[in-house]
Design an enzyme around this catalytic site. Structure first.
Site, PDB file in Angstrom:
ATOM      1  N   ASP A 191       0.860  -1.193   0.000  1.00  0.00           N
ATOM      2  CA  ASP A 191       0.000   0.000   0.000  1.00  0.00           C
ATOM      3  C   ASP A 191       0.891   1.236   0.000  1.00  0.00           C
ATOM      4  O   ASP A 191       0.753   2.129   0.835  1.00  0.00           O
ATOM      5  CB  ASP A 191      -0.915  -0.014   1.219  1.00  0.00           C
ATOM      6  CG  ASP A 191      -2.050   0.987   1.123  1.00  0.00           C
ATOM      7  OD1 ASP A 191      -2.426   1.362  -0.005  1.00  0.00           O
ATOM      8  OD2 ASP A 191      -2.567   1.402   2.176  1.00  0.00           O
ATOM      9  N   ASN A 223       1.638   6.801   3.247  1.00  0.00           N
ATOM     10  CA  ASN A 223       2.346   5.815   4.055  1.00  0.00           C
ATOM     11  C   ASN A 223       3.854   6.004   4.007  1.00  0.00           C
ATOM     12  O   ASN A 223       4.614   5.082   4.335  1.00  0.00           O
ATOM     13  CB  ASN A 223       1.981   4.392   3.605  1.00  0.00           C
ATOM     14  CG  ASN A 223       0.641   3.941   4.156  1.00  0.00           C
ATOM     15  OD1 ASN A 223       0.195   4.421   5.187  1.00  0.00           O
ATOM     16  ND2 ASN A 223      -0.010   3.030   3.456  1.00  0.00           N
ATOM     17  N   ASP A 231       3.299   1.591   8.088  1.00  0.00           N
ATOM     18  CA  ASP A 231       2.057   0.866   7.834  1.00  0.00           C
ATOM     19  C   ASP A 231       2.197  -0.202   6.755  1.00  0.00           C
ATOM     20  O   ASP A 231       1.769  -0.032   5.619  1.00  0.00           O
ATOM     21  CB  ASP A 231       0.934   1.833   7.460  1.00  0.00           C
ATOM     22  CG  ASP A 231      -0.440   1.169   7.534  1.00  0.00           C
ATOM     23  OD1 ASP A 231      -0.507  -0.011   7.942  1.00  0.00           O
ATOM     24  OD2 ASP A 231      -1.431   1.823   7.175  1.00  0.00           O
TER      25      ASP A 231
END
Length: 328
Positions: A204, A209, A222
């Site tokens: 992701d 992030n 994350d």
């Protein structure tokens, strides 16, 4: 859609959060700040005479203990190879994953920074070098417990939305027909590119992030969606603008990336397929979490007809993009 009377975080009170951290031996000072997170619950917690820590309480029943532990182990593997990844603390026994009632949680250092702009060639090449190093390590072995990214992700999203009542009745035939055509086109693209290397990914890797500071540069956070998949999955979300701009950005990223790892250029053809799957999966994710009051507060427009009309329009636009030439 049916509403439920309870949700997974109903019992996660401030006292439980603080008591859980204190039970690990931290001397808390009572400071508790809920951070912007919906899938999990994340808190900044004050520790006496020390830096703040970040406590992450994982959504019950989403991941298994083995799956979360594999994420933690990957983040530590990267950090041990001097990559700027925020990994959870280990306790005196080497444990990173803890439990409190029905919650699994971890504690990590707080890290400041802002989303990267990546608006210069130098920044993009630096980001590319870091991703190349991450993928060189990710390619050493696959995840055993975490998912592998395939077209089936989109199929599951489509089926969930059609089996529930969230889509207005008058739009359901259009959604069903359109997504069936999209999934067939995406499957054809994946088949044309296969076989491609499946490696461990951040999963992701969008700018939200990545924390960038002037003194430390970028740091990745994350890894909740870490998975096996094609390397391009960690690159395409860093691109923006029109095709010409994205082509230049990708070339800059890959100039740095290939310093450390060979890129499979055939997977560039997957970018629009991956974008389409992300759009479909996002809508299904909201629907799957709709019994959580935090989602109803944050996304009040989700049940409106207008949202679904715009969602279908964006998918129709993606149908055209799927036929556009590859960036490289």
């Amino acid at each position: 859609m049916d509403q439920h009377s309870s949700h997974p975080y109903e019992t996660l009170t401030p006292d439980r959060v603080l008591n859980s951290i204190e039970a690990l031996g931290y001397e808390i000072n009572g400071h508790l700040l809920a951070l912007n997170s919906y899938e999990n619950r994340v808190y900044q917690i004050g520790i006496n005479e020390k830096e703040f820590v970040i406590a992450k309480f994982y959504r019950p029943d989403r991941w298994s203990r083995e799956t979360i532990q594999e994420e933690h182990d990957f983040s530590h593997e990267l950090a041990q190879n001097e990559l700027p990844v925020i990994a959870p603390f280990r306790d005196k026994n080497g444990t990173t994953l803890h439990s409190s009632a029905n919650f699994l949680f971890s504690v990590s250092p707080r890290s400041g920074g802002h989303w990267p702009d990546l608006n210069t060639k130098e920044q993009r090449e630096q980001m590319g070098r870091l991703l190349g190093r991450i993928h060189a390590i990710g390619a050493l072995q696959p995840f055993q417990h975490r998912q592998t990214f395939t077209v089936d992700n989109g199929r599951r999203s489509q089926q969930f939305l059609l089996e529930n009542t969230i889509i207005p009745d008058y739009l359901r035939p259009a959604y069903s027909t359109l997504t069936e055509d999209l999934l067939q086109a995406i499957n054809n693209t994946f088949s044309a590119v296969s076989p491609y290397r499946q490696i461990r990914l951040h999963g992701d890797c969008h700018p939200g992030n990545i924390l960038w500071s002037a003194d430390q540069g970028p740091r990745f956070v994350d890894l909740d969606d870490a998975s096996n998949g094609p390397a391009i999955q960690d690159l395409w979300m860093l691109l923006s603008g029109d095709a010409v701009e994205m082509r230049q950005q990708l070339e800059d990223l890959l100039a740095g990336y290939e310093t450390f790892y060979d890129f499979d250029f055939s997977t560039v053809a997957l970018i629009e397929s991956l974008r389409t799957l992300r759009i479909m999966n996002y809508a299904a994710w909201l629907a799957q979490r709709w019994d959580d009051p935090a989602f109803q507060i944050a996304f009040p427009w989700f049940e409106s007809s207008r949202y679904w009309e715009e969602h279908i329009l964006s998918l129709r636009e993606q149908a055209a993009e799927l036929n556009s030439p590859s960036l490289l």
